[in-house]
Scaffold this motif. Sequence first.
Motif, PDB file in Angstrom:
ATOM      1  N   ILE A 174       0.782  -1.205   0.073  1.00 17.80           N
ATOM      2  CA  ILE A 174      -0.033  -0.038   0.015  1.00 17.80           C
ATOM      3  C   ILE A 174       1.009   1.134   0.033  1.00 17.80           C
ATOM      4  CG2 ILE A 174      -1.960   1.323   1.227  1.00 17.80           C
ATOM      5  CD1 ILE A 174      -2.374  -1.468   0.119  1.00 17.80           C
ATOM      6  N   ALA A 175       0.636   2.313  -0.843  1.00 22.41           N
ATOM      7  CA  ALA A 175       1.249   3.438  -0.789  1.00 22.41           C
ATOM      8  C   ALA A 175       0.269   4.737  -1.126  1.00 22.41           C
ATOM      9  CB  ALA A 175       2.412   3.531  -2.043  1.00 22.41           C
ATOM     10  N   ARG A 176       0.502   5.715  -0.863  1.00 22.87           N
ATOM     11  CA  ARG A 176      -0.471   6.924  -0.970  1.00 22.87           C
ATOM     12  C   ARG A 176      -0.334   7.059  -2.345  1.00 22.87           C
ATOM     13  NH1 ARG A 176       1.617  12.094  -1.826  1.00 22.87           N
ATOM     14  NH2 ARG A 176       3.723  12.472  -1.391  1.00 22.87           N
ATOM     15  N   ASN A 177      -1.818   7.667  -2.827  1.00 20.29           N
ATOM     16  CA  ASN A 177      -1.911   8.017  -4.273  1.00 20.29           C
ATOM     17  C   ASN A 177      -0.799   9.020  -4.775  1.00 20.29           C
ATOM     18  OD1 ASN A 177      -3.999   6.234  -4.533  1.00 20.29           O
ATOM     19  ND2 ASN A 177      -5.583   7.949  -3.976  1.00 20.29           N
ATOM     20  N   ASN A 178      -0.464   8.765  -5.858  1.00 23.91           N
ATOM     21  CA  ASN A 178       0.654   9.868  -6.598  1.00 23.91           C
ATOM     22  C   ASN A 178       1.888  10.064  -5.582  1.00 23.91           C
ATOM     23  OD1 ASN A 178      -1.419  10.816  -8.509  1.00 23.91           O
ATOM     24  ND2 ASN A 178      -2.152  12.042  -7.071  1.00 23.91           N
ATOM     25  N   HIS A 179       2.422   8.717  -5.150  1.00 29.02           N
ATOM     26  CA  HIS A 179       3.619   8.359  -4.337  1.00 29.02           C
ATOM     27  C   HIS A 179       4.626   9.020  -5.171  1.00 29.02           C
ATOM     28  CE1 HIS A 179       7.027   7.201  -2.205  1.00 29.02           C
ATOM     29  NE2 HIS A 179       6.250   6.726  -1.165  1.00 29.02           N
ATOM     30  N   ALA A 232      -1.921   1.870  10.321  1.00 30.45           N
ATOM     31  CA  ALA A 232      -0.940   1.934   9.572  1.00 30.45           C
ATOM     32  C   ALA A 232      -1.535   2.399   8.087  1.00 30.45           C
ATOM     33  CB  ALA A 232      -0.305   0.348   9.438  1.00 30.45           C
ATOM     34  N   PHE A 233      -2.596   1.900   7.535  1.00 30.54           N
ATOM     35  CA  PHE A 233      -3.215   2.548   6.487  1.00 30.54           C
ATOM     36  C   PHE A 233      -3.361   3.963   6.535  1.00 30.54           C
ATOM     37  CE2 PHE A 233      -6.398   2.929   3.299  1.00 30.54           C
ATOM     38  CZ  PHE A 233      -6.240   2.008   2.338  1.00 30.54           C
ATOM     39  N   ARG A 234      -3.757   4.740   7.807  1.00 31.26           N
ATOM     40  CA  ARG A 234      -3.990   5.865   7.770  1.00 31.26           C
ATOM     41  C   ARG A 234      -2.704   6.706   7.612  1.00 31.26           C
ATOM     42  NH1 ARG A 234      -8.939   7.627   9.807  1.00 31.26           N
ATOM     43  NH2 ARG A 234      -7.834   9.714   9.109  1.00 31.26           N
ATOM     44  N   SER A 239       1.547   9.992   4.319  1.00 32.93           N
ATOM     45  CA  SER A 239       3.060  10.043   4.206  1.00 32.93           C
ATOM     46  C   SER A 239       3.674   9.199   3.235  1.00 32.93           C
ATOM     47  CB  SER A 239       3.727   9.310   5.827  1.00 32.93           C
ATOM     48  OG  SER A 239       3.159   7.799   5.371  1.00 32.93           O
ATOM     49  N   ASP A 240       4.954   9.160   2.752  1.00 30.93           N
ATOM     50  CA  ASP A 240       5.406   8.379   1.748  1.00 30.93           C
ATOM     51  C   ASP A 240       5.832   7.106   2.186  1.00 30.93           C
ATOM     52  OD1 ASP A 240       5.236  10.529   0.111  1.00 30.93           O
ATOM     53  OD2 ASP A 240       7.326  11.144   0.340  1.00 30.93           O
ATOM     54  N   LEU A 241       5.581   6.552   3.369  1.00 33.09           N
ATOM     55  CA  LEU A 241       5.813   5.096   3.919  1.00 33.09           C
ATOM     56  C   LEU A 241       5.001   4.018   3.120  1.00 33.09           C
ATOM     57  CD1 LEU A 241       5.725   5.635   7.906  1.00 33.09           C
ATOM     58  CD2 LEU A 241       7.747   5.831   6.250  1.00 33.09           C
ATOM     59  N   LEU A 242       5.595   2.801   2.885  1.00 39.14           N
ATOM     60  CA  LEU A 242       4.869   1.944   2.548  1.00 39.14           C
ATOM     61  C   LEU A 242       4.348   0.921   3.375  1.00 39.14           C
ATOM     62  CD1 LEU A 242       7.303   1.080  -0.586  1.00 39.14           C
ATOM     63  CD2 LEU A 242       5.299   2.803  -0.526  1.00 39.14           C
ATOM     64  N   LEU A 243       3.242   0.256   3.192  1.00 41.91           N
ATOM     65  CA  LEU A 243       2.756  -0.778   4.207  1.00 41.91           C
ATOM     66  C   LEU A 243       2.558  -2.085   3.323  1.00 41.91           C
ATOM     67  CD1 LEU A 243       1.209  -1.975   6.517  1.00 41.91           C
ATOM     68  CD2 LEU A 243      -0.717  -0.864   5.821  1.00 41.91           C
ATOM     69  N   THR A 244       2.972  -3.373   3.996  1.00 44.18           N
ATOM     70  CA  THR A 244       2.844  -4.472   3.177  1.00 44.18           C
ATOM     71  C   THR A 244       1.797  -5.303   4.135  1.00 44.18           C
ATOM     72  OG1 THR A 244       5.071  -4.633   2.714  1.00 44.18           O
ATOM     73  CG2 THR A 244       3.944  -6.839   2.757  1.00 44.18           C
ATOM     74  N   MET A 245       0.591  -5.902   3.545  1.00 43.55           N
ATOM     75  CA  MET A 245      -0.350  -6.262   4.266  1.00 43.55           C
ATOM     76  C   MET A 245      -1.324  -7.218   3.459  1.00 43.55           C
ATOM     77  SD  MET A 245      -3.143  -2.962   4.190  1.00 43.55           S
ATOM     78  CE  MET A 245      -4.584  -4.168   5.126  1.00 43.55           C
ATOM     79  N   GLY A 257     -10.573   4.316  -2.256  1.00 41.43           N
ATOM     80  CA  GLY A 257      -9.551   4.609  -3.047  1.00 41.43           C
ATOM     81  C   GLY A 257      -8.623   5.641  -2.517  1.00 41.43           C
ATOM     82  N   GLU A 258      -8.423   5.794  -1.103  1.00 38.49           N
ATOM     83  CA  GLU A 258      -7.465   6.831  -0.693  1.00 38.49           C
ATOM     84  C   GLU A 258      -6.081   6.402  -0.863  1.00 38.49           C
ATOM     85  OE1 GLU A 258      -9.803   4.824   1.102  1.00 38.49           O
ATOM     86  OE2 GLU A 258     -10.796   6.060   2.257  1.00 38.49           O
ATOM     87  N   ASN A 259      -5.581   5.312  -0.976  1.00 38.80           N
ATOM     88  CA  ASN A 259      -4.521   4.639  -1.508  1.00 38.80           C
ATOM     89  C   ASN A 259      -4.304   4.006  -2.596  1.00 38.80           C
ATOM     90  OD1 ASN A 259      -3.126   5.892   1.037  1.00 38.80           O
ATOM     91  ND2 ASN A 259      -4.054   4.340   2.123  1.00 38.80           N
ATOM     92  N   THR A 260      -3.281   3.475  -3.231  1.00 40.27           N
ATOM     93  CA  THR A 260      -3.207   2.500  -4.456  1.00 40.27           C
ATOM     94  C   THR A 260      -2.409   1.311  -3.805  1.00 40.27           C
ATOM     95  OG1 THR A 260      -2.301   4.455  -5.596  1.00 40.27           O
ATOM     96  CG2 THR A 260      -1.778   2.262  -6.433  1.00 40.27           C
ATOM     97  N   ILE A 261      -2.853   0.333  -4.343  1.00 42.22           N
ATOM     98  CA  ILE A 261      -2.520  -1.187  -4.014  1.00 42.22           C
ATOM     99  C   ILE A 261      -1.719  -1.725  -5.227  1.00 42.22           C
ATOM    100  CG2 ILE A 261      -3.419  -3.612  -3.490  1.00 42.22           C
ATOM    101  CD1 ILE A 261      -5.800  -2.353  -2.414  1.00 42.22           C
TER     102      ILE A 261
END
Length: 303
Positions: A174-179, A232-234, A239-245, A257-261
């Motif tokens: 997971i990353a924020r949109n337009n990372h 973590a998702f929030r 932020s520019d952090l990545l989340l693996t889930m 669609g707040e983030n990109t998968i």
Amino acid sequence: MSLHKVDLNLFIVFEAIYNEGNLTRAADVLHLTQPAVSHALARLREQFADPLFVRKGSLMEPTARARSIVNDVRQSLQVLQNTLTPDSDFDFRGSERQFTFCLRDVLEATCLPQLLAYLNREAPNISIISQRLPRRDLESQLASGRLDFALDVLLAVSDDIHHELMSQDNLVVIARNNHPALHAGLDIYGYLSQQHILVSSRSEGPGVEDFELSRHGLQRQISLRCQHYYAAFRVVQQSDLLLTMPQTYARILNASGENTIYPMPVEIPPIDVHLYWHKNVEKDAGNRWLREKILELGVSTLI
């Protein structure tokens, strides 16, 4: 103490007092008078040469001796009950039985909605309790009957604990949109160059994804360690952090669609989710009915 000299009904009274912590409530549960329950407790005290319960205000506090035998008593009563309950006796449509599960937050979000939707249609009077316990306590809680089921990853358990694969889930990123670093997508080099969030109930040690990365000779950088994927998702969103889930939960959290998968950029085996129960309830009609339904629902979601 010889078994043939013991009235086994006394153990039913013992369990009721232990569960209720009060003689009046125990009497109500057992449909007995309070003097009858008090008399049974007196006989139990004589048998064990121990007070078993000590009054503290309105409560009956178990002694160390009572605490030491309660799991064995519950387990034995469950075995006896199972031998007296034919499979055909479980009327799931009319049953008001309560089942207790051990679930982590991911599985609460992914499994409970589908299970409760089914129960509301087919068995509306059955109720569910979901709680989280340390994994080290699962066996004792299943053995005591305080816990009916556990859903978790594959664990090292004794032969007393039965389990079966329920579902599988892939890991995603997971990353924020337009990372700013991911305009061209996410490959392993981009993944390793970024800072990451690790979700774990433990305060130290690697996550499952880190174990798998290490098998490829890879290591990521952890900037934040927290307890829940939702939090973590929030954080990812701002932020520019990545989340693996897990993918299934990621889709639920990202419904708007707040983030990109992104797919995991390195091959990692899917996460296996197993359903656990104790051997003592293998033939319990209600337990068997529900676990068969859980497995049916779970198998339908295998990836």
